[in-house]
Design a protein around this motif. Structure first.
Motif, PDB file in Angstrom:
ATOM      1  N   THR A   8       0.835  -1.194   0.000  1.00 38.88           N
ATOM      2  CA  THR A   8       0.000   0.000   0.000  1.00 38.88           C
ATOM      3  C   THR A   8       0.871   1.245   0.000  1.00 38.88           C
ATOM      4  OG1 THR A   8      -1.763  -1.122   1.211  1.00 38.88           O
ATOM      5  CG2 THR A   8      -1.789   1.279   1.238  1.00 38.88           C
ATOM      6  N   LEU A   9       0.580   2.150  -0.948  1.00 43.34           N
ATOM      7  CA  LEU A   9       1.171   3.482  -0.928  1.00 43.34           C
ATOM      8  C   LEU A   9       0.123   4.407  -0.335  1.00 43.34           C
ATOM      9  CD1 LEU A   9       2.819   3.743  -4.464  1.00 43.34           C
ATOM     10  CD2 LEU A   9       3.996   3.747  -2.275  1.00 43.34           C
ATOM     11  N   LYS A  10       0.406   4.975   0.833  1.00 48.50           N
ATOM     12  CA  LYS A  10      -0.548   5.859   1.497  1.00 48.50           C
ATOM     13  C   LYS A  10      -0.581   7.219   0.804  1.00 48.50           C
ATOM     14  CE  LYS A  10      -0.383   3.807   6.022  1.00 48.50           C
ATOM     15  NZ  LYS A  10       0.240   2.686   6.230  1.00 48.50           N
ATOM     16  N   SER A  11      -1.611   8.002   1.080  1.00 48.36           N
ATOM     17  CA  SER A  11      -1.745   9.343   0.510  1.00 48.36           C
ATOM     18  C   SER A  11      -0.471  10.137   0.738  1.00 48.36           C
ATOM     19  CB  SER A  11      -2.921  10.080   1.145  1.00 48.36           C
ATOM     20  OG  SER A  11      -4.116   9.426   0.845  1.00 48.36           O
ATOM     21  N   GLY A  12       0.071  10.713  -0.330  1.00 47.96           N
ATOM     22  CA  GLY A  12       1.289  11.499  -0.236  1.00 47.96           C
ATOM     23  C   GLY A  12       2.563  10.700  -0.418  1.00 47.96           C
ATOM     24  N   VAL A  25       4.371  -8.282  -6.339  1.00 46.28           N
ATOM     25  CA  VAL A  25       3.576  -8.190  -5.119  1.00 46.28           C
ATOM     26  C   VAL A  25       2.665  -9.412  -5.090  1.00 46.28           C
ATOM     27  CG1 VAL A  25       1.875  -6.833  -3.838  1.00 46.28           C
ATOM     28  CG2 VAL A  25       3.652  -5.672  -5.161  1.00 46.28           C
ATOM     29  N   THR A  26       2.801 -10.249  -4.055  1.00 40.72           N
ATOM     30  CA  THR A  26       1.998 -11.475  -3.999  1.00 40.72           C
ATOM     31  C   THR A  26       0.554 -11.207  -3.591  1.00 40.72           C
ATOM     32  OG1 THR A  26       2.601 -11.950  -1.696  1.00 40.72           O
ATOM     33  CG2 THR A  26       4.031 -12.867  -3.427  1.00 40.72           C
ATOM     34  N   GLY A  27       0.310 -10.094  -2.920  1.00 44.74           N
ATOM     35  CA  GLY A  27      -1.044  -9.723  -2.486  1.00 44.74           C
ATOM     36  C   GLY A  27      -1.607  -8.606  -3.338  1.00 44.74           C
ATOM     37  N   ASN A  28      -2.460  -7.784  -2.722  1.00 43.38           N
ATOM     38  CA  ASN A  28      -3.081  -6.653  -3.406  1.00 43.38           C
ATOM     39  C   ASN A  28      -2.117  -5.475  -3.470  1.00 43.38           C
ATOM     40  OD1 ASN A  28      -5.530  -8.091  -3.593  1.00 43.38           O
ATOM     41  ND2 ASN A  28      -6.137  -7.396  -1.565  1.00 43.38           N
ATOM     42  N   PHE A  29      -2.289  -4.637  -4.496  1.00 41.69           N
ATOM     43  CA  PHE A  29      -1.494  -3.429  -4.660  1.00 41.69           C
ATOM     44  C   PHE A  29      -2.456  -2.249  -4.601  1.00 41.69           C
ATOM     45  CE2 PHE A  29       0.498  -0.013  -7.024  1.00 41.69           C
ATOM     46  CZ  PHE A  29       1.802  -0.058  -6.593  1.00 41.69           C
ATOM     47  N   THR A  30      -2.222  -1.319  -3.665  1.00 43.42           N
ATOM     48  CA  THR A  30      -3.156  -0.204  -3.470  1.00 43.42           C
ATOM     49  C   THR A  30      -2.413   1.113  -3.386  1.00 43.42           C
ATOM     50  OG1 THR A  30      -4.595  -1.668  -2.191  1.00 43.42           O
ATOM     51  CG2 THR A  30      -5.001   0.696  -1.998  1.00 43.42           C
ATOM     52  N   MET A  31      -2.881   2.076  -4.184  1.00 39.48           N
ATOM     53  CA  MET A  31      -2.410   3.451  -4.090  1.00 39.48           C
ATOM     54  C   MET A  31      -3.575   4.267  -3.551  1.00 39.48           C
ATOM     55  SD  MET A  31      -0.353   3.830  -7.707  1.00 39.48           S
ATOM     56  CE  MET A  31       0.289   5.464  -7.339  1.00 39.48           C
ATOM     57  N   GLN A  32      -3.359   4.947  -2.429  1.00 41.89           N
ATOM     58  CA  GLN A  32      -4.428   5.698  -1.788  1.00 41.89           C
ATOM     59  C   GLN A  32      -4.368   7.171  -2.176  1.00 41.89           C
ATOM     60  OE1 GLN A  32      -3.748   4.944   2.381  1.00 41.89           O
ATOM     61  NE2 GLN A  32      -4.874   3.017   2.324  1.00 41.89           N
ATOM     62  N   LYS A  37      -3.600  15.276  -1.690  1.00 39.79           N
ATOM     63  CA  LYS A  37      -2.418  14.443  -1.874  1.00 39.79           C
ATOM     64  C   LYS A  37      -2.809  13.031  -2.273  1.00 39.79           C
ATOM     65  CE  LYS A  37       1.407  16.607  -0.440  1.00 39.79           C
ATOM     66  NZ  LYS A  37       2.665  16.552  -1.077  1.00 39.79           N
ATOM     67  N   SER A  38      -2.351  12.606  -3.434  1.00 39.40           N
ATOM     68  CA  SER A  38      -2.499  11.223  -3.851  1.00 39.40           C
ATOM     69  C   SER A  38      -1.146  10.554  -3.748  1.00 39.40           C
ATOM     70  CB  SER A  38      -2.976  11.138  -5.305  1.00 39.40           C
ATOM     71  OG  SER A  38      -4.285  11.593  -5.428  1.00 39.40           O
ATOM     72  N   SER A  39      -1.150   9.240  -3.687  1.00 34.88           N
ATOM     73  CA  SER A  39       0.112   8.527  -3.778  1.00 34.88           C
ATOM     74  C   SER A  39       0.558   8.564  -5.232  1.00 34.88           C
ATOM     75  CB  SER A  39      -0.038   7.100  -3.264  1.00 34.88           C
ATOM     76  OG  SER A  39      -1.116   6.454  -3.891  1.00 34.88           O
ATOM     77  N   LEU A  40       1.835   8.331  -5.457  1.00 32.97           N
ATOM     78  CA  LEU A  40       2.410   8.527  -6.777  1.00 32.97           C
ATOM     79  C   LEU A  40       3.489   7.494  -7.051  1.00 32.97           C
ATOM     80  CD1 LEU A  40       3.151  10.379  -9.304  1.00 32.97           C
ATOM     81  CD2 LEU A  40       4.653  11.609  -7.719  1.00 32.97           C
ATOM     82  N   ILE A  41       3.490   6.962  -8.277  1.00 37.73           N
ATOM     83  CA  ILE A  41       4.634   6.210  -8.782  1.00 37.73           C
ATOM     84  C   ILE A  41       5.338   7.143  -9.751  1.00 37.73           C
ATOM     85  CG2 ILE A  41       5.439   4.246 -10.141  1.00 37.73           C
ATOM     86  CD1 ILE A  41       2.994   2.685  -9.167  1.00 37.73           C
ATOM     87  N   GLN A  42       6.581   7.478  -9.447  1.00 35.48           N
ATOM     88  CA  GLN A  42       7.369   8.395 -10.270  1.00 35.48           C
ATOM     89  C   GLN A  42       8.503   7.608 -10.905  1.00 35.48           C
ATOM     90  OE1 GLN A  42       6.944  11.925 -10.722  1.00 35.48           O
ATOM     91  NE2 GLN A  42       8.402  11.505 -12.345  1.00 35.48           N
ATOM     92  N   ILE A  43       8.496   7.514 -12.230  1.00 38.21           N
ATOM     93  CA  ILE A  43       9.525   6.777 -12.956  1.00 38.21           C
ATOM     94  C   ILE A  43      10.450   7.794 -13.618  1.00 38.21           C
ATOM     95  CG2 ILE A  43       9.988   5.074 -14.752  1.00 38.21           C
ATOM     96  CD1 ILE A  43       7.177   3.926 -14.149  1.00 38.21           C
ATOM     97  N   ALA A  44      11.712   7.745 -13.259  1.00 34.78           N
ATOM     98  CA  ALA A  44      12.705   8.709 -13.739  1.00 34.78           C
ATOM     99  C   ALA A  44      12.988   8.500 -15.231  1.00 34.78           C
ATOM    100  CB  ALA A  44      13.999   8.559 -12.945  1.00 34.78           C
ATOM    101  N   PRO A  45      13.540   9.519 -15.891  1.00 35.87           N
ATOM    102  CA  PRO A  45      13.940   9.351 -17.291  1.00 35.87           C
ATOM    103  C   PRO A  45      14.916   8.180 -17.450  1.00 35.87           C
ATOM    104  CG  PRO A  45      14.022  11.660 -16.675  1.00 35.87           C
ATOM    105  CD  PRO A  45      13.774  10.883 -15.414  1.00 35.87           C
TER     106      PRO A  45
END
Length: 154
Positions: A8-12, A25-32, A37-45
């Protein structure tokens, strides 16, 4: 990297990806998300993330990539039957979750862009969306089927 159980990625929270990464991830994947503020996946250049999820559900908020749809690849394993993307941002990536029901939820009158490719069981769109197949995936994306790269006539 392997996460046994739910992730889980919490808010922010920000999951920052630098380099070529694979996360299972063997279980659930959650972005809150919450408030402003939302959670974020940031992929660099020049970086990429391949995300494999074995749990029943996955919830995305915002995934920012610098590049093309091949920089973020989501793979829902056969037990992954529920996938949702909620947010007011552009999605740039690929989704391969053939057993999943995919819900894209947005609000207001602002159209949101989904760029890349998607393979799911069914899709439910709630809001204003523009869905674009990234033709660059044919050249650099995952290989599917067989391709002739050379031959010799007899």
């Amino acid at each position: 990297y392997i996460v046994n159980g739910d992730f889980t990625l919490k808010s922010g929270d920000v999951l920052y990806v630098s380099g070529k990464a694979t996360l299972y991830v063997t279980g659930n994947f959650t972005m809150q998300s919450g408030g402003t503020k939302s959670s974020l996946i940031q992929i660099a250049p020049n970086s990429s993330l391949k995300l494999f999820v074995g749990g029943v559900s996955t919830t995305f908020t915002t995934v920012n990539t610098a590049g093309n749809a091949a920089t973020f690849m989501y793979f829902g394993l056969p037990t992954n039957t529920s996938l949702s993307w909620n947010g007011n941002a552009t999605y740039l990536g690929t989704v391969y979750a053939p057993q999943a029901s995919f819900t894209l939820g947005g609000g207001g009158s602002t159209p949101m862009d989904f760029q890349g490719s998607v393979v799911v069981d069914n899709v439910n769109l709630n809001g204003h969306f523009s869905v674009h197949y990234d033709e660059n995936l044919r050249r650099i994306g995952p290989i599917s089927g067989y391709r002739v790269v050379s031959w010799r006539e007899l």
